[in-house]
Design an enzyme around this catalytic site. Sequence first.
Site, short mmCIF file in Angstrom:
data_model
loop_
_atom_site.label_atom_id
_atom_site.label_comp_id
_atom_site.label_asym_id
_atom_site.label_seq_id
_atom_site.Cartn_x
_atom_site.Cartn_y
_atom_site.Cartn_z
N SER A 3 63.85 72.80 13.15
CA SER A 3 62.62 73.11 13.19
C SER A 3 61.95 72.00 14.75
CB SER A 3 61.59 72.16 12.34
OG SER A 3 61.33 70.87 11.89
N ASP A 4 60.97 72.34 14.99
CA ASP A 4 60.52 71.21 16.61
C ASP A 4 59.82 69.99 15.26
OD1 ASP A 4 59.93 70.04 18.04
OD2 ASP A 4 59.34 72.40 19.66
N TYR A 5 59.68 69.12 16.19
CA TYR A 5 59.45 67.46 16.00
C TYR A 5 58.23 68.01 14.32
CZ TYR A 5 58.12 62.78 15.89
OH TYR A 5 58.25 61.40 15.31
N GLY A 6 58.37 67.94 12.95
CA GLY A 6 56.52 67.50 12.04
C GLY A 6 56.30 68.95 11.91
#
Length: 761
Positions: free
Chosen positions: A299-302
């Site tokens: 996933s991308d950040y958060g």
Amino acid sequence: MKFPYKINFYGIFIFTFVVFTLISASPAKQEKPSKKDDSRDKKIEELISKMTIEEKVGQLNFLVAGVVTGPTATPADPAKFTSLIKENKVGGFFNTYGADFTRQLQKVAVENTTHKIPLIFGADIIHGFRTIFPIPLGQAASWDMAEIERAERVATVEATAVGIHWNFAPMIDISRDPRWGRIAEGSGEDPYLGSMIAKARIYGMQGKDLSADNTMAACAKHFIAYGAAESGRDYNVADMSERTLRDIYLPPFIASIEAGVATMMPSFNEIDGMPATGNKFMLDSVLRKELGFEGLLVSDYGAINEMVNHGVAADSKEAAKLAIKAGVDMDMESYAYLTQLPQLIKEGKVNIETLNESVRRVLRLKYDLGLFDDPYKYSNASREKKEILAKDHLEAARTMAKKSIVLLKNENNLLPLSKDVKSIAVIGPLGDNKKELNGTWSFFGNENDPVSIIEGIKQKVSKNTKVLFAKGCEINTASTELFDEAIKTAENSDVVIMAVGEDASMSGEAASRATLDIPGVQLELIKAIHKTGKPIVVLLTSGRPLTINWVDENVPAILETWFLGTQTGNAIADVLFGDYNPSGKLPVTFPRSVGQVPFYYNHKNTGRPYDESKDPNNTWKYASRFIDVSNTPLYPFGYGLSYTTFEYSDIQLDKKQINPSEKIKVSVNVKNTGKVAGEEVVQLYIRDVVGSVTRPVKELKGFRKISLQPGETQAVAFEISANDLAFYNLDMTWGAEPGEFKVFVGTDSQNVKEAGFTLIK
């Protein structure tokens, strides 16, 4: 999620994959990294059989050690992260580096955990580690795949020397909107050029052997359509037809799979009502089953928890369920998997095999990187000292930087300047600046490393040349109090070099702009200096196309210099004084006005196309046009001048028609008609005149970068097959349709020679 067509996605995507790889093979083509033998899978299955649910979930947890973004040599709370490792609650760390420090963390993992599984260390190394290369958009302007691959090789050698195994690059999002800040991080507007560059960058990172201690896993991002954010506003919705998605935004990802990319990252945006992070249709049905991607998805950040904000998940638990079922293997900094997956498994809301499959992908990546054989292989203090800012790395950065520069205007051959000119005034906020020159996404670079523009000039000119400097103004303030000093400096010089543009923070992630003007009062400064009557060269530092109409109309020489990194001043001086003849070509259209964007060369024609050349009095109103600005770009895609001139012959075709099993040879002779040697990017475009669906007015299908001595002529040939003519037909099947085609060859997307041929049944 379903598109509004009932079609055979599997057959179409596999065929697309095969066809596209045939027509877009990189000049720097290498063998894909070889797959490990059965011993890898046997070891992984043995591990999985012994792991608890909580231990498995821990492998999917990927954390930043103490900072929101950017690099960190040590976490804010070392004890906290050491504890997480010992408790089997983390699979790796993000942007944590240093040979000694990564060795320290790795030692905890392999000596103080149940199964001794090594950590993986990842980072955003977007255009160099310590040796900073031009921003990716600038590198794309080189149209030089070998140099782009070399740049990634240098970045990889430096990054792996400090303990990094995994790079969250390349960003291969196509973008047609320069308001979007992350256009700086990609390769521009064209899917063909973008695909070629994606391959070159992946080859540079991963090499032929992913387990070597100087290669690292690449991560193609962001899947999918992130570059189409509405209004150019970062993280915004991307909404489009299936046809546009396939034609424009998917090809670079298809190319990256062909290149053997190890990992991918879903985008922040939603597509067709579902955020990409939880979009099972795009990630599982399309990416995995139809395109055949077998690697790891992170996933991308958060982004997992952000699905709550999107409104498709009520809480972190629902978000975790959506993401894991969609196929996202690692959770970057949401803690959603760590806190929610064990309970979801126990409640039967997530199948244990779904969890196991994600764990397999994580462990396979660690195995393929050689971390099970030697967890410390990347944490080599002697390599770290030897390979950071090495001499050959700096030479590569200088070469890449000068090849990235685009000559936009050179009236009366003002450039190149003489090294013996009596006096030069360097004016502008970027003239004696180092900090901004690394540009966006240069976390690991030192702000004092770049050679400033004035330093590069001083090192290049004769000892008798006076080099004067005046800042003139700040980059983005309204103050003109420094104008008088700048005007006096200009008046005391023979030529003025104006160093203007954006600062590094104005492009990149979360740096969308509603205007594309040169910021602050810099344009007013240029106008004030222009009134002195001195010849002016503008150096435009930017992470995107800017609207520079007044500059284009009034200033005799303009160089687009992007953000060039560590060797900025030297590279610019090489070009200014003629030691290197600029060869860059724009990978993105420069608009006249922000109101024209999104703006791109490969547009459709519409039912009422407007031809300005046939309407000199501006009277043709009822057409697809603006009433207050031209339809044409300021500078078109593929544009770039040289210190020499090139003459193209008419196009020669070896036949006037082909059947689907034949190829047609397209040839032109290109002659250097100037007085100095130069490089030219010869560009090939096609157009399907009549199709079952509308087709673009031009599509890039090939290019060659050639070097010619004065007076030299070189024959340049391309081959076109039915595969190059294929597209998604009315019924969304892939293939070439019989009929008339145009072929264009030239120096940019507008200045071309034209010929025609027919495809028959």
